[in-house]
Design a protein around this motif. Structure first.
Motif, PDB file in Angstrom:
ATOM      1  N   VAL A 158      68.492 -80.939 -47.568  1.00 43.82           N
ATOM      2  CA  VAL A 158      69.904 -81.289 -47.723  1.00 43.82           C
ATOM      3  C   VAL A 158      70.703 -80.036 -48.089  1.00 43.82           C
ATOM      4  CG1 VAL A 158      69.679 -83.742 -48.217  1.00 43.82           C
ATOM      5  CG2 VAL A 158      69.384 -82.085 -50.071  1.00 43.82           C
ATOM      6  N   SER A 159      70.413 -78.946 -47.398  1.00 46.15           N
ATOM      7  CA  SER A 159      71.158 -77.707 -47.611  1.00 46.15           C
ATOM      8  C   SER A 159      72.515 -77.755 -46.928  1.00 46.15           C
ATOM      9  CB  SER A 159      70.358 -76.506 -47.094  1.00 46.15           C
ATOM     10  OG  SER A 159      70.068 -76.658 -45.711  1.00 46.15           O
ATOM     11  N   SER A 160      72.734 -78.739 -46.070  1.00 42.58           N
ATOM     12  CA  SER A 160      74.024 -78.961 -45.415  1.00 42.58           C
ATOM     13  C   SER A 160      74.253 -80.469 -45.342  1.00 42.58           C
ATOM     14  CB  SER A 160      74.027 -78.340 -44.014  1.00 42.58           C
ATOM     15  OG  SER A 160      72.991 -78.884 -43.212  1.00 42.58           O
ATOM     16  N   PRO A 161      75.503 -80.912 -45.103  1.00 33.99           N
ATOM     17  CA  PRO A 161      75.786 -82.353 -45.061  1.00 33.99           C
ATOM     18  C   PRO A 161      74.906 -83.069 -44.041  1.00 33.99           C
ATOM     19  CG  PRO A 161      77.823 -81.088 -45.085  1.00 33.99           C
ATOM     20  CD  PRO A 161      76.727 -80.096 -44.905  1.00 33.99           C
ATOM     21  N   LEU A 162      74.504 -84.275 -44.382  1.00 29.45           N
ATOM     22  CA  LEU A 162      73.609 -85.037 -43.511  1.00 29.45           C
ATOM     23  C   LEU A 162      74.112 -86.469 -43.382  1.00 29.45           C
ATOM     24  CD1 LEU A 162      70.899 -85.334 -41.959  1.00 29.45           C
ATOM     25  CD2 LEU A 162      69.865 -86.001 -44.134  1.00 29.45           C
ATOM     26  N   LEU A 163      74.383 -86.893 -42.155  1.00 29.28           N
ATOM     27  CA  LEU A 163      74.810 -88.263 -41.882  1.00 29.28           C
ATOM     28  C   LEU A 163      73.628 -89.030 -41.294  1.00 29.28           C
ATOM     29  CD1 LEU A 163      76.990 -90.455 -41.705  1.00 29.28           C
ATOM     30  CD2 LEU A 163      77.609 -89.540 -39.447  1.00 29.28           C
ATOM     31  N   ILE A 164      73.222 -90.082 -41.982  1.00 23.76           N
ATOM     32  CA  ILE A 164      72.151 -90.953 -41.496  1.00 23.76           C
ATOM     33  C   ILE A 164      72.824 -92.134 -40.816  1.00 23.76           C
ATOM     34  CG2 ILE A 164      70.119 -92.315 -42.132  1.00 23.76           C
ATOM     35  CD1 ILE A 164      69.853 -90.536 -44.611  1.00 23.76           C
ATOM     36  N   ASP A 165      72.846 -92.100 -39.486  1.00 29.23           N
ATOM     37  CA  ASP A 165      73.592 -93.096 -38.719  1.00 29.23           C
ATOM     38  C   ASP A 165      72.722 -93.714 -37.640  1.00 29.23           C
ATOM     39  OD1 ASP A 165      73.341 -91.098 -36.859  1.00 29.23           O
ATOM     40  OD2 ASP A 165      75.477 -90.590 -36.789  1.00 29.23           O
ATOM     41  N   GLU A 166      73.354 -94.338 -36.657  1.00 25.02           N
ATOM     42  CA  GLU A 166      72.618 -95.052 -35.606  1.00 25.02           C
ATOM     43  C   GLU A 166      71.761 -94.117 -34.757  1.00 25.02           C
ATOM     44  OE1 GLU A 166      76.431 -95.019 -32.494  1.00 25.02           O
ATOM     45  OE2 GLU A 166      75.642 -96.904 -33.279  1.00 25.02           O
TER      46      GLU A 166
END
Length: 288
Positions: free
Chosen positions: A106-114
């Protein structure tokens, strides 16, 4: 929702709990550009949400999860709906050497999506719902269990990234294990020697690879270049030294491995979004 903002730095207040905060947020309110030292996880439960992180718009839909690392400039426009906004003290996660492998995920933004792995989507949603239930409980172990939930999610995130890296690098399990062992040794070498000049030749020799192969594979495996990792490690060391009021900024730079004050100021600001001097002032305000 933002209680204490100094410039663009938010001091996160953890209320009765010492290390975690959860907002069940329904406010139709815009939040200005800010950053903080907490890890932040957001999940909309009614309607979509919009979060701008570092100039990039992320739009998690209902039950999708956005993880924002500490130190990232972000803002939110006014959006109608409901969302969980969770924050936890990153010092607990970021200061333990055993967790460094997870935090690289998580060194950069992470979107957990579809578009994410289905099992990871399910776990991310469950994590936020479990955190919400634990947060309202009166158990003295609630915060401990919350951190266990966070660690489980971060572990799954890193495992998913390693699977993707293995696929992109077109290597089998044995080769991936080799990279894991080699780069684990390299990262420990950097941790022990960041205060000195570290060359590509040295690191390639530690790994037992050619310079070209090392540089390419290191970035693929760690999602950042070896130079970025060294700068991040030096900046982390500088943060700790800045807590000491009697150590001058120039000495902080030298002891952290930066060759000049100019370089230190530039890299520190790139990573922390403020100068070392401003960071030190913020620390002083927090201790008043």
């Amino acid at each position: 929702m933002i209680k204490n903002l100094s410039g663009d730095y938010e001091t996160v207040e953890y209320d009765a709990r010492k290390y975690v905060m959860l907002y069940d947020n329904t406010d139709y309110e815009a939040y200005p550009v800010h950053w903080h030292s907490a890890l932040e996880i957001i999940m909309p439960t009614q309607n979509d949400y919009i979060v701008n992180v570092g100039g990039v718009d992320y739009q998690p839909h209902e039950n999708e999860v956005l993880i924002i690392p500490s130190g990232e400039l972000h803002c939110m426009p006014a959006v109608r709906g409901r969302r969980y906004i969770f924050q936890c003290d990153n010092a607990i996660l970021g200061e333990l050497p055993a967790l460094e492998a997870l935090m690289r995920g998580v060194s950069s933004p992470l979107l957990i999506d579809e578009n994410s792995d289905n099992e990871l989507q399910v776990l991310a949603k469950k994590t936020m719902l479990d955190i919400a239930a634990l947060y309202t409980s009166k158990s003295e172990l609630a915060d401990v269990r919350i951190y266990m939930c966070v660690l489980t999610l971060l572990t799954a995130v890193r495992e998913d990234q390693l699977r993707r890296s293995q696929s992109n690098m077109e290597c089998d399990d044995d080769k991936l294990n080799e990279y894991s062992e080699k780069f684990g040794t390299v990262l420990k070498y950097i941790d022990n020697n960041y205060m000195y000049d570290i060359t590509l030749d040295e690191l390639a020799d530690v790994a037992g690879y050619s310079k070209y192969h090392f540089s390419r594979i290191f970035k693929q495996y760690n999602s950042m270049s070896y130079i970025q990792y060294i700068n991040a490690r030096r900046t982390k060391a500088a943060e700790q030294l800045l807590f000491e009021p009697d150590i001058p900024i120039t000495e902080v730079a030298m002891r952290s491995g930066f060759k000049s004050l100019t370089t230190f100021n530039r890299i520190f600001k790139d990573i922390k979004h403020c100068t070392p001097t401003d960071f030190k002032k913020l620390l002083e305000k927090r201790t008043l």
